[in-house]
Design a protein around this motif. Structure first.
Motif, short mmCIF file in Angstrom:
data_model
loop_
_atom_site.label_atom_id
_atom_site.label_comp_id
_atom_site.label_asym_id
_atom_site.label_seq_id
_atom_site.Cartn_x
_atom_site.Cartn_y
_atom_site.Cartn_z
N ASP A 279 0.84 -1.20 0.00
CA ASP A 279 0.00 0.00 0.00
C ASP A 279 0.88 1.25 0.00
OD1 ASP A 279 -2.14 1.72 0.18
OD2 ASP A 279 -2.30 1.56 2.36
N THR A 280 0.62 2.16 -0.94
CA THR A 280 1.44 3.38 -1.08
C THR A 280 0.68 4.64 -0.65
OG1 THR A 280 0.73 3.64 -3.39
CG2 THR A 280 2.77 2.39 -2.98
N TYR A 281 -0.43 4.46 0.04
CA TYR A 281 -1.25 5.63 0.42
C TYR A 281 -0.47 6.60 1.31
CZ TYR A 281 -4.86 8.48 2.59
OH TYR A 281 -5.59 9.55 3.05
N GLU B 162 2.44 8.39 -0.62
CA GLU B 162 1.84 9.30 -1.59
C GLU B 162 1.31 10.55 -0.89
OE1 GLU B 162 -1.14 7.53 -4.02
OE2 GLU B 162 0.20 6.03 -4.87
N THR B 163 0.68 10.35 0.25
CA THR B 163 0.12 11.48 1.00
C THR B 163 1.23 12.39 1.52
OG1 THR B 163 -1.77 10.12 1.69
CG2 THR B 163 -1.35 12.14 2.94
#
Length: 315
Positions: free
Chosen positions: A191-193, A196-197
């Motif tokens: 998961d790259t959330y 990225e955020t």
């Protein structure tokens, strides 16, 4: 498939600017010329603003550090890029890739902040000329430059480890000519959330703060220029301001295009073309835009060519 069945990545393969074999040598020559011009221009600015007594002002002090940043930014990217044009297997180790990203972030964020500092410097020089040397003192210059580098370093040591904290499994082909954020996150199998955020918030904060400083400074500069009664004086001031704004617009335009959009909307091939501008083209153009059209620098260059045995002086 369970995560444990993936092969963890220990090295990456860079696709480069183009995968077309017949273009490798022509592109190598083009980018070699760009890098040599970047080196020559920025080293020239650093040398002239160090040795000539007439260039020992805050404006040229900041220009010297912009040249250092531009030189560093290009050097982080160009040598590896040029080498990859000449080899078949364009590999880079996991830690080499992380180091390159960290170096790139340090210099690019420092450049964003330095542009804001230079805009403030011009604002004081044009809008408050009588107080210029008092307000923009040696101590303030050193403080602003130190904070610029410190902020760039802190961004690099936060964002770069964040990008490499995600899992990279099996796929290791980076669709770029250097280790950049978007193509790296595109390879992640986790998961790259969160990264990225963090990248979005960091980029937005840096760019918005810097752009507001630049826009407010230049808006005030334009108002001051409009009060100048001499048409020749206004024309000269507007010409200088326009040159600065062209450089700022190109830089901020590419940065906004690259980072202030959702990750899913990225076209990595388009991003590569945009990256060429702020890693190689802009650092090559900045010496021309910011100084080589300046009469003081032209005189200093002529004097240096006639007698290069100056004693170096610092501001």
């Amino acid at each position: 498939m369970a995560p444990e069945n993936f092969t963890r990545v220990t090295e990456f393969i860079l696709t480069g600017v183009s995968s077309c074999p017949e273009l490798q040598i022509p592109l190598f020559l083009v980018f070699l010329v760009l890098y040599v011009l970047t080196m020559a221009g920025n080293l020239g600015i650093i040398t002239l603003t160090s040795v000539d007594s007439r260039l020992q002002t805050p404006m040229y002090f900041f220009l010297r550090h912009l040249a250092i940043i531009n030189l560093g930014n290009s050097t982080v990217i160009a040598p590896k890029m040029l080498m990859n044009f000449l080899v078949k297997k364009k590999t880079t180790s996991f830690y080499e890739c992380a180091t390159q990203l960290g170096g790139f972030l340090f210099f690019i964020v420092s450049e964003v902040m330095m542009l804001a500092v230079m805009a403030y410097d011009r604002y004081v020089a044009i809008c408050n000329p009588l107080l210029y040397m008092v307000v923009v003192s040696r101590r303030l210059c050193l403080l602003l430059v130190s904070l610029t580098y410190l902020y760039g370093f802190s961004t690099a040591i936060v964002v770069s480890p964040c990008i490499f904290s995600v899992s990279y499994c099996s796929s290791n082909i980076i669709n770029h000519f250097y280790c950049d954020i978007a193509p790296l996150l595109a390879l992640s199998c986790s998961d790259t959330y969160i990264p990225e955020t963090i990248v979005f918030i960091s980029a937005a904060t840096n760019l918005v703060f810097s752009m507001i400083t630049v826009l407010v400074s230049y808006f005030s500069i334009v108002l001051s220029i409009l009060r100048i009664r001499s048409p020749e004086g206004r024309k000269k001031a507007f010409s200088t301001c326009a040159s600065h704004m062209i450089a700022v617009t190109v830089f901020y335009g590419t940065m906004l295009f690259m980072y202030l959009q959702p990750q899913t909307n990225h076209s990595l091939d388009t991003d590569k073309m945009a990256s060429v501008f702020y890693t190689l083209v802009i650092p090559m153009l900045n010496p021309l835009i910011y100084s080589l059209r300046n009469n003081d620098v032209k005189v200093a260059l002529k004097k240096f060519m006639e007698n290069p045995c100056y004693s170096f002086k610092s501001m």
